[in-house]
Design an enzyme around this catalytic site. Sequence first.
Site, PDB file in Angstrom:
ATOM      1  NE  ARG A 251      34.666  32.402  28.743  1.00 47.75           N
ATOM      2  CZ  ARG A 251      34.087  32.910  29.830  1.00 47.75           C
ATOM      3  NH1 ARG A 251      32.788  33.122  29.851  1.00 47.75           N
ATOM      4  NH2 ARG A 251      34.811  33.225  30.896  1.00 47.75           N
TER       5      ARG A 251
ATOM      6  N   GLY B  39      25.977  33.525  33.208  1.00 47.21           N
ATOM      7  CA  GLY B  39      26.147  34.974  33.320  1.00 47.21           C
ATOM      8  C   GLY B  39      25.418  35.710  32.205  1.00 47.21           C
ATOM      9  CD  GLU B  40      25.846  40.590  28.965  1.00 50.37           C
ATOM     10  OE1 GLU B  40      26.988  40.173  28.683  1.00 50.37           O
ATOM     11  OE2 GLU B  40      25.128  41.264  28.187  1.00 50.37           O
TER      12      GLU B  40
ATOM     13  CG  ASP C   9      32.990  39.342  36.622  1.00 47.40           C
ATOM     14  OD1 ASP C   9      33.891  38.886  37.346  1.00 47.40           O
ATOM     15  OD2 ASP C   9      33.045  39.328  35.376  1.00 47.40           O
TER      16      ASP C   9
ATOM     17  NE  ARG D 298      59.573  43.703  48.150  1.00 48.55           N
ATOM     18  CZ  ARG D 298      59.976  42.457  48.256  1.00 48.55           C
ATOM     19  NH1 ARG D 298      59.139  41.519  48.667  1.00 48.55           N
ATOM     20  NH2 ARG D 298      61.210  42.120  47.944  1.00 48.55           N
TER      21      ARG D 298
ATOM     22  CG  HIS E 191      40.977  31.442  36.269  1.00 48.22           C
ATOM     23  ND1 HIS E 191      41.900  32.154  35.546  1.00 48.22           N
ATOM     24  CD2 HIS E 191      39.875  31.360  35.495  1.00 48.22           C
ATOM     25  CE1 HIS E 191      41.380  32.476  34.371  1.00 48.22           C
ATOM     26  NE2 HIS E 191      40.159  32.011  34.315  1.00 48.22           N
TER      27      HIS E 191
ATOM     28  NE  ARG F 119      35.941  31.349  36.612  1.00 48.12           N
ATOM     29  CZ  ARG F 119      36.185  31.415  35.304  1.00 48.12           C
ATOM     30  NH1 ARG F 119      36.276  32.591  34.714  1.00 48.12           N
ATOM     31  NH2 ARG F 119      36.314  30.340  34.597  1.00 48.12           N
TER      32      ARG F 119
HETATM   33  O1  F6P Z   1      33.072  36.609  34.083  1.00 54.01           O
HETATM   34  C1  F6P Z   1      33.741  35.903  35.033  1.00 54.01           C
HETATM   35  C2  F6P Z   1      35.233  35.976  34.812  1.00 54.01           C
HETATM   36  O2  F6P Z   1      35.862  35.263  35.850  1.00 54.01           O
HETATM   37  C3  F6P Z   1      35.816  37.381  34.706  1.00 54.01           C
HETATM   38  O3  F6P Z   1      35.992  38.010  35.935  1.00 54.01           O
HETATM   39  C4  F6P Z   1      37.102  37.108  33.970  1.00 54.01           C
HETATM   40  O4  F6P Z   1      37.543  38.219  33.235  1.00 54.01           O
HETATM   41  C5  F6P Z   1      36.716  36.005  33.030  1.00 54.01           C
HETATM   42  O5  F6P Z   1      35.606  35.344  33.591  1.00 54.01           O
HETATM   43  C6  F6P Z   1      37.841  35.026  32.777  1.00 54.01           C
HETATM   44  O6  F6P Z   1      37.417  34.144  31.810  1.00 54.01           O
HETATM   45  P1  F6P Z   1      38.182  32.821  31.406  1.00 54.01           P
HETATM   46  O7  F6P Z   1      37.860  31.777  32.441  1.00 54.01           O
HETATM   47  O8  F6P Z   1      37.626  32.477  30.075  1.00 54.01           O
HETATM   48  O9  F6P Z   1      39.639  33.119  31.411  1.00 54.01           O
END
Ligand code: F6P
Length: 341
Positions: free
Chosen positions: A72, A102-103, A127, A162, A272, A275
């Site tokens: 980033r 992304g955006e 997302d 639970r 994560h 991802r």
């Molecule tokens: O935008 C993708 C995303 O995985 C979001 O769902 C999440 O909030 C963010 O990135 C997490 O970002 P980072 O990897 O900087 O913690």
Amino acid sequence: MRIGVLTSGGDCPGLNAVIRSVVHRGTDVHGDEILGIEDGFLGLIEGRARPLSHDDVTGLLTLGGTILGSARVQRDKIRWAVENSRQLAANLGIDALIAIGGEGTLTAAKLFSDAGLPVVGVPKTIDNDIDATDVTFGFDTAVHVATEAIDRLKTTAESHQRVMVVELMGRHTGWITLTAGMAGGAHGILIPEKPFDIEAVARMIEERFQRGKKFAIIAVAEGAQPLPGTLRFEHGQVDQFGHQTFGGIGTRLAIELENLLGKEARPVILGHTQRGGTPTALDRVLATRFGWHAVEAVHKGAFGHFTALRGTEIHLTPIADAVVQLKTVPEDRWSESEAVL
Ligand code: F6P
């Protein structure tokens, strides 16, 4: 042509499949030279890149993450890079740039394009919140991970009678939570677009237990919010990249529900894991198609456009259409989930 390719923003399964596809289409069909720019726009700024040959992308179809690295970048650095974009492109000797992100990445890509850099965008994000494309790669993989987690939580939840609160990714939109929640049969689906009432959530669970059910699963997006005037909860601050940080709504909900219901509740934060790892077949195919179309876009001179999926077809669409607003979950889609809240 000499085409630079970069991956920027949070990583996502399928990025490597796009890189592979760009190299295959560019080198094999058009005789292009593909330059992999490292760590997103940071590599463009710092002139860090390496040529990518066919051999370099062997095995990438199934590999999660991005071999180019991602980062980033602060907005003032992007502004500087936009002002100096022609020089930065000249330093690397590239004729065009394919920016996968992304955006935030697409917003930057539009600025670079407006400044005269020949850019084509490829949308990615787990997302699924990018407008003007039906779906982004990475989303399907994240939904699979989240659904499998919900499936697994059910058996342990039932054994112990639970409430399980599973927190899923989704800063501003609840696509992962809605879809995985539906697929996993969660009993409550809480998303950012629809502020929730904790008392109503507790009532629903109570009624469920009274009907003889032995457990409950609540799927909550990390960006979900309580209705004003109900549970007091604040998300975190905006970070240095302009992104909202989160305050742990899953944990807070579990504690609150345990207090309200007098039943054990446990938070599970998937984070994560959604991802990481191998992309699903659907994501591999979409990523590969996006890469193919991005190279074609470069050769058509469709700069300032991105690859968007509409129905089953990929359309080259102005990047501007992707960045005006986020694609949020509409009310009627949420209603279909039949969550009893
Ligand atoms: O935008 C993708 C995303 O995985 C979001 O769902 C999440 O909030 C963010 O990135 C997490 O970002 P980072 O990897 O900087 O913690």
